[in-house]
Design an enzyme around this catalytic site. Structure first.
Site, PDB file in Angstrom:
ATOM      1  N   PHE A 154       0.815  -1.227   0.000  1.00  9.87           N
ATOM      2  CA  PHE A 154       0.000   0.000   0.000  1.00  9.87           C
ATOM      3  C   PHE A 154       0.841   1.265   0.000  1.00  9.87           C
ATOM      4  O   PHE A 154       0.375   2.325  -0.385  1.00  9.87           O
ATOM      5  CB  PHE A 154      -0.937   0.006   1.231  1.00  9.87           C
ATOM      6  CG  PHE A 154      -0.251   0.444   2.503  1.00  9.87           C
ATOM      7  CD1 PHE A 154      -0.101   1.784   2.811  1.00  9.87           C
ATOM      8  CD2 PHE A 154       0.268  -0.491   3.398  1.00  9.87           C
ATOM      9  CE1 PHE A 154       0.557   2.186   3.972  1.00  9.87           C
ATOM     10  CE2 PHE A 154       0.920  -0.097   4.556  1.00  9.87           C
ATOM     11  CZ  PHE A 154       1.067   1.244   4.837  1.00  9.87           C
ATOM     12  N   LYS A 178      -1.289  -7.172  -9.166  1.00 10.57           N
ATOM     13  CA  LYS A 178      -2.232  -7.327  -8.050  1.00 10.57           C
ATOM     14  C   LYS A 178      -1.801  -6.271  -7.027  1.00 10.57           C
ATOM     15  O   LYS A 178      -0.915  -6.493  -6.224  1.00 10.57           O
ATOM     16  CB  LYS A 178      -2.105  -8.753  -7.481  1.00 10.57           C
ATOM     17  CG  LYS A 178      -3.324  -9.289  -6.776  1.00 10.57           C
ATOM     18  CD  LYS A 178      -3.849  -8.431  -5.657  1.00 10.57           C
ATOM     19  CE  LYS A 178      -3.047  -8.524  -4.385  1.00 10.57           C
ATOM     20  NZ  LYS A 178      -3.424  -7.484  -3.386  1.00 10.57           N
ATOM     21  N   GLU A 181      -4.947  -3.770  -1.855  1.00  6.85           N
ATOM     22  CA  GLU A 181      -6.390  -3.514  -1.801  1.00  6.85           C
ATOM     23  C   GLU A 181      -6.710  -2.238  -1.015  1.00  6.85           C
ATOM     24  O   GLU A 181      -7.841  -1.784  -0.993  1.00  6.85           O
ATOM     25  CB  GLU A 181      -7.139  -4.724  -1.224  1.00  6.85           C
ATOM     26  CG  GLU A 181      -6.742  -5.152   0.182  1.00  6.85           C
ATOM     27  CD  GLU A 181      -5.535  -6.094   0.226  1.00  6.85           C
ATOM     28  OE1 GLU A 181      -4.551  -5.853  -0.503  1.00  6.85           O
ATOM     29  OE2 GLU A 181      -5.574  -7.057   1.022  1.00  6.85           O
ATOM     30  N   ARG A 182      -5.680  -1.641  -0.368  1.00  3.90           N
ATOM     31  CA  ARG A 182      -5.913  -0.406   0.410  1.00  3.90           C
ATOM     32  C   ARG A 182      -6.026   0.820  -0.491  1.00  3.90           C
ATOM     33  O   ARG A 182      -6.742   1.755  -0.169  1.00  3.90           O
ATOM     34  CB  ARG A 182      -4.761  -0.168   1.387  1.00  3.90           C
ATOM     35  CG  ARG A 182      -4.433  -1.338   2.257  1.00  3.90           C
ATOM     36  CD  ARG A 182      -5.137  -1.246   3.591  1.00  3.90           C
ATOM     37  NE  ARG A 182      -4.969  -2.495   4.296  1.00  3.90           N
ATOM     38  CZ  ARG A 182      -5.908  -3.421   4.463  1.00  3.90           C
ATOM     39  NH1 ARG A 182      -7.126  -3.227   3.989  1.00  3.90           N
ATOM     40  NH2 ARG A 182      -5.656  -4.532   5.116  1.00  3.90           N
ATOM     41  N   SER A 231       5.334  -6.991   3.324  1.00 11.44           N
ATOM     42  CA  SER A 231       5.905  -7.346   4.627  1.00 11.44           C
ATOM     43  C   SER A 231       6.687  -8.661   4.519  1.00 11.44           C
ATOM     44  O   SER A 231       6.454  -9.476   3.622  1.00 11.44           O
ATOM     45  CB  SER A 231       4.782  -7.477   5.651  1.00 11.44           C
ATOM     46  OG  SER A 231       3.862  -8.443   5.205  1.00 11.44           O
ATOM     47  N   CYS A 286       9.483   1.847   3.487  1.00 14.84           N
ATOM     48  CA  CYS A 286      10.424   0.759   3.791  1.00 14.84           C
ATOM     49  C   CYS A 286      11.826   1.297   3.953  1.00 14.84           C
ATOM     50  O   CYS A 286      12.699   0.630   4.489  1.00 14.84           O
ATOM     51  CB  CYS A 286      10.395  -0.288   2.694  1.00 14.84           C
ATOM     52  SG  CYS A 286      11.051   0.349   1.157  1.00 14.84           S
ATOM     53  N   GLU A 388       9.688  -4.424  12.963  1.00 15.95           N
ATOM     54  CA  GLU A 388       9.333  -3.256  12.163  1.00 15.95           C
ATOM     55  C   GLU A 388       8.060  -2.630  12.735  1.00 15.95           C
ATOM     56  O   GLU A 388       7.063  -3.324  12.927  1.00 15.95           O
ATOM     57  CB  GLU A 388       9.082  -3.681  10.704  1.00 15.95           C
ATOM     58  CG  GLU A 388       8.738  -2.515   9.806  1.00 15.95           C
ATOM     59  CD  GLU A 388       8.462  -2.938   8.365  1.00 15.95           C
ATOM     60  OE1 GLU A 388       7.721  -3.919   8.157  1.00 15.95           O
ATOM     61  OE2 GLU A 388       8.979  -2.282   7.446  1.00 15.95           O
TER      62      GLU A 388
HETATM   63  P1  NAD Z   1       1.552  -6.648   3.018  1.00 11.52           P
HETATM   64  O1  NAD Z   1       2.583  -7.715   3.088  1.00 11.52           O
HETATM   65  O2  NAD Z   1       0.442  -6.686   4.001  1.00 11.52           O
HETATM   66  O3  NAD Z   1       0.847  -6.647   1.573  1.00 11.52           O
HETATM   67  C1  NAD Z   1       1.609  -6.625   0.387  1.00 11.52           C
HETATM   68  C2  NAD Z   1       0.822  -7.333  -0.714  1.00 11.52           C
HETATM   69  O4  NAD Z   1       0.628  -8.700  -0.336  1.00 11.52           O
HETATM   70  C3  NAD Z   1      -0.555  -6.745  -0.948  1.00 11.52           C
HETATM   71  O5  NAD Z   1      -0.813  -6.726  -2.321  1.00 11.52           O
HETATM   72  C4  NAD Z   1      -1.474  -7.708  -0.212  1.00 11.52           C
HETATM   73  O6  NAD Z   1      -2.757  -7.784  -0.789  1.00 11.52           O
HETATM   74  C5  NAD Z   1      -0.754  -9.033  -0.341  1.00 11.52           C
HETATM   75  N1  NAD Z   1      -1.010  -9.927   0.787  1.00 11.52           N
HETATM   76  C6  NAD Z   1      -1.273  -9.572   2.068  1.00 11.52           C
HETATM   77  N2  NAD Z   1      -1.456 -10.669   2.828  1.00 11.52           N
HETATM   78  C7  NAD Z   1      -1.300 -11.733   2.016  1.00 11.52           C
HETATM   79  C8  NAD Z   1      -1.360 -13.164   2.222  1.00 11.52           C
HETATM   80  N3  NAD Z   1      -1.611 -13.681   3.417  1.00 11.52           N
HETATM   81  N4  NAD Z   1      -1.127 -13.963   1.162  1.00 11.52           N
HETATM   82  C9  NAD Z   1      -0.864 -13.448  -0.040  1.00 11.52           C
HETATM   83  N5  NAD Z   1      -0.812 -12.116  -0.296  1.00 11.52           N
HETATM   84  C10 NAD Z   1      -1.013 -11.265   0.716  1.00 11.52           C
HETATM   85  O7  NAD Z   1       2.331  -5.251   3.089  1.00 11.52           O
HETATM   86  P2  NAD Z   1       1.724  -3.795   3.182  1.00 11.52           P
HETATM   87  O8  NAD Z   1       1.175  -3.572   4.551  1.00 11.52           O
HETATM   88  O9  NAD Z   1       0.856  -3.503   2.011  1.00 11.52           O
HETATM   89  O10 NAD Z   1       3.057  -2.924   3.004  1.00 11.52           O
HETATM   90  C11 NAD Z   1       3.908  -2.576   4.053  1.00 11.52           C
HETATM   91  C12 NAD Z   1       5.092  -3.512   4.124  1.00 11.52           C
HETATM   92  O11 NAD Z   1       5.804  -3.497   2.886  1.00 11.52           O
HETATM   93  C13 NAD Z   1       6.116  -3.094   5.162  1.00 11.52           C
HETATM   94  O12 NAD Z   1       6.584  -4.226   5.824  1.00 11.52           O
HETATM   95  C14 NAD Z   1       7.224  -2.441   4.344  1.00 11.52           C
HETATM   96  O13 NAD Z   1       8.498  -2.447   4.946  1.00 11.52           O
HETATM   97  C15 NAD Z   1       7.196  -3.285   3.126  1.00 11.52           C
HETATM   98  N6  NAD Z   1       7.811  -2.619   1.989  1.00 11.52           N
HETATM   99  C16 NAD Z   1       9.029  -3.070   1.579  1.00 11.52           C
HETATM  100  C17 NAD Z   1       9.670  -2.461   0.522  1.00 11.52           C
HETATM  101  C18 NAD Z   1      11.010  -2.951   0.054  1.00 11.52           C
HETATM  102  O14 NAD Z   1      11.442  -2.559  -1.023  1.00 11.52           O
HETATM  103  N7  NAD Z   1      11.684  -3.790   0.796  1.00 11.52           N
HETATM  104  C19 NAD Z   1       9.063  -1.371  -0.124  1.00 11.52           C
HETATM  105  C20 NAD Z   1       7.812  -0.951   0.327  1.00 11.52           C
HETATM  106  C21 NAD Z   1       7.188  -1.587   1.372  1.00 11.52           C
END
Ligand code: NAD
Length: 504
Positions: A154, A178, A181-182, A231, A286, A388
């Site tokens: 998101f 994909k 969804e937020r 994450s 991140c 985190e």
């Molecule tokens: P998230 O992991 O909750 O979601 C990321 C994606 O995964 C979304 O599209 C979501 O729909 C999907 N997803 C969520 N739960 C899932 C599941 N159980 N099975 C399959 N798919 C699933 O992350 P977020 O809250 O959207 O983003 C924040 C996180 O992203 C933080 O941890 C941040 O550090 C990380 N981030 C990392 C980088 C990097 O380059 N390392 C960059 C940006 C964000």
């Protein structure tokens, strides 16, 4: 449906907006007001399979289009998105909660990677060796993988989808995004703009959804590669599942970025850098700095005083207001989670210098706001140091000397970004070489590499072999074919050979 009902969003498949048919939806909030502004459909396995079928069909022609022509579509896209940037930034702010200026940066950093990908004709060139043996020439070519997918978080709803789709499309793949969804509206608009720029229908598809849609991607043989950002637990799950199913995967996860503050650093510069990098975008980056590591007691005391003073001056408010330093968190759950960490920090014995809990903005009482929070005397055994937090909370974890500070960043389980502030070139050089982290800043608080270098964290911040954007993106989204060819002269008759050919 009354006028005040939330809008119903769609998918974007085969060049058209398509309504969801699964019957499942997720609320899209306006974090500044706390209201639900839209409902996004969550795709079923069947809907995802239909989108993949579309993408597979469209890829054949797109992959056969010469790279220069593909690059022209990207060029046109850049022109269109730049024209639309302010409106797009506002849409992004409304769904994400970051300020409009910050949202413009989110879009711009993504566009820079599309601009880099316009160099595809050059980046896709293979290698050639003539006369490698008698009459033998060897050459390699980079070919598209076919259908590839991006699953994105998101916190950068423009930048990260563009980092993935720019190089993937330029390399001749079709793409399934994909998005989170937020905040799915910006990715949907990006797909419209690509179509308008001349991308054939079906080459870029945006399929909204949750775990079901993601699993449908991971278990579909037609999808050859998956690029994920989010994450760490989900990154690891997607990496492992994709790999088990024979797909290429690069999956980037969470972070805990340290900034080492050497005693010779200019502490006013350091404090300003920390305030921007720690609290910008409500700490939901991140590459946010979440741990300041002053070296020595004197540095620690002076830094804590300067940060406390600056934190008081921060302005928090709705994303679209002017003169706001940062806006709300993404959801009420995120707010609750970060407030929970603040309580944990107190319970673990860290010194709370500024408490942002219970923050309200007049006229926006239901928004997901959290004031800036600052802790001192954080130690490496505390949960708030190890995990985190992803919010506007900065932790000061003091080090006695340089080696201890270096070890803290190196030993942490995350390894996304790290920074050192110093006037000592020798210390900076030593630190850059030895620290066990993927991206390093020297007097730069947020060292996100420019588009033509690559982006990627180490340890629990990244799973897979290649980084995002830069030349690695073209390696990830293509497969290399190597051709060994021989044109025999008429008088060269060797007969059958039963040994492995060598260059002898
Ligand atoms: P998230 O992991 O909750 O979601 C990321 C994606 O995964 C979304 O599209 C979501 O729909 C999907 N997803 C969520 N739960 C899932 C599941 N159980 N099975 C399959 N798919 C699933 O992350 P977020 O809250 O959207 O983003 C924040 C996180 O992203 C933080 O941890 C941040 O550090 C990380 N981030 C990392 C980088 C990097 O380059 N390392 C960059 C940006 C964000």
């Amino acid at each position: 449906m009354t006028d005040s009902s939330p809008r119903e969003l769609t998918h974007f498949i085969g060049g058209k907006h398509v309504s969801g048919t699964s019957g499942r939806f997720s609320d899209v909030f306006d974090p500044s007001t706390g209201e639900v502004q839209a409902r996004v459909p969550l795709a079923s396995t069947e809907e995802m399979a239909a989108a993949i079928a579309n993408a597979e069909e469209a890829q054949v022609g797109w992959g056969a289009t010469n790279p220069q022509k593909r690059a022209r579509v990207l060029m046109k896209f850049v022109e269109l998105i730049n024209k639309d940037a302010l409106e797009l930034a506002k849409t992004l702010s409304r769904e994400h909660g970051k300020t409009v200026d910050d949202a413009k940066g989110d879009i711009q950093r993504g566009v820079e990677v599309v601009e880099f990908a316009i160099g595809a004709p050059h980046l896709l060139k293979g290698e050639y060796s003539s006369a490698a043996g008698t009459g033998i020439d060897v050459y390699s070519m980079r070919q598209p993988l076919g259908v590839v997918a991006g699953i994105t978080p998101f916190n950068f709803p423009a930048m990260i989808p563009l980092w993935k789709m720019g190089p993937a499309l330029a390399a001749g793949n079709s793409f399934i995004l994909k998005p989170s969804e937020r905040d799915p509206s910006v990715p949907l608009r990006i797909a419209e703009l690509f179509l308008e720029a001349g991308l054939p229908a079906g080459v870029l598809n945006v399929v909204n959804g949750d775990k079901e849609a993601v699993d449908a991607i991971l278990h579909d043989d037609r999808v050859k590669a998956v690029g994920f950002v989010g994450s760490t637990p989900i990154a690891q799950y997607i990496y492992e599942t994709a790999a088990q199913n024979g797909k290429r995967a690069q999956c980037f996860g969470g972070a805990k970025n340290h900034m080492i503050v050497m005693p010779d650093a200019d502490l006013d510069q350091v404090a300003d850098a920390l305030i921007g990098a720690g609290y910008g975008s409500a700490g939901e980056r991140c590459m946010a700095i979440s741990v300041a590591v002053p070296v020595g007691k004197e540095t620690g005391d002076a830094l804590a005083a300067k940060l406390t003073e600056r934190v008081k001056a921060l302005r928090i408010g709705p994303a679209l207001a002017e003169s706001v330093d940062y806006g709300p968190l993404i959801t009420a759950e995120a707010l609750q989670r970060v407030e929970g960490y603040i309580q944990t920090g107190i319970d673990e014995g860290a010194t709370l210098l500024a408490d942002g809990r219970g923050y309200t903005v007049e006229g926006y009482e239901n928004g997901f706001y959290l004031g800036p929070t600052l802790f001192d005397n954080v130690s490496t055994d505390m949960t708030v140091y190890k995990e985190e937090v992803f919010g506007p909370v900065l932790f000061i974890a003091r080090a006695d000397d340089y080696e201890q500070a270096l070890a803290m960043a190196s030993d942490h389980e995350f390894g996304n970004g790290v920074s050192i502030f110093t006037r000592d070139g020798d210390a900076a050089r030593d630190f850059s070489a030895r620290v066990n982290v993927g991206m390093v800043g020297v007097n730069v608080p947020i060292p996100v590499p420019i588009a033509y270098h690559t982006f990627g964290g180490w340890k629990k911040s990244g799973f897979g072999d290649l980084n995002q954007h830069g030349p690695d993106a073209f390696r990830f989204y293509t497969k290399t074919k190597t051709v060994t060819s021989r044109w025999l002269s008429h008088d060269l008759k060797e007969g059958a050979s039963f040994v492995i050919p060598t260059m002898h």
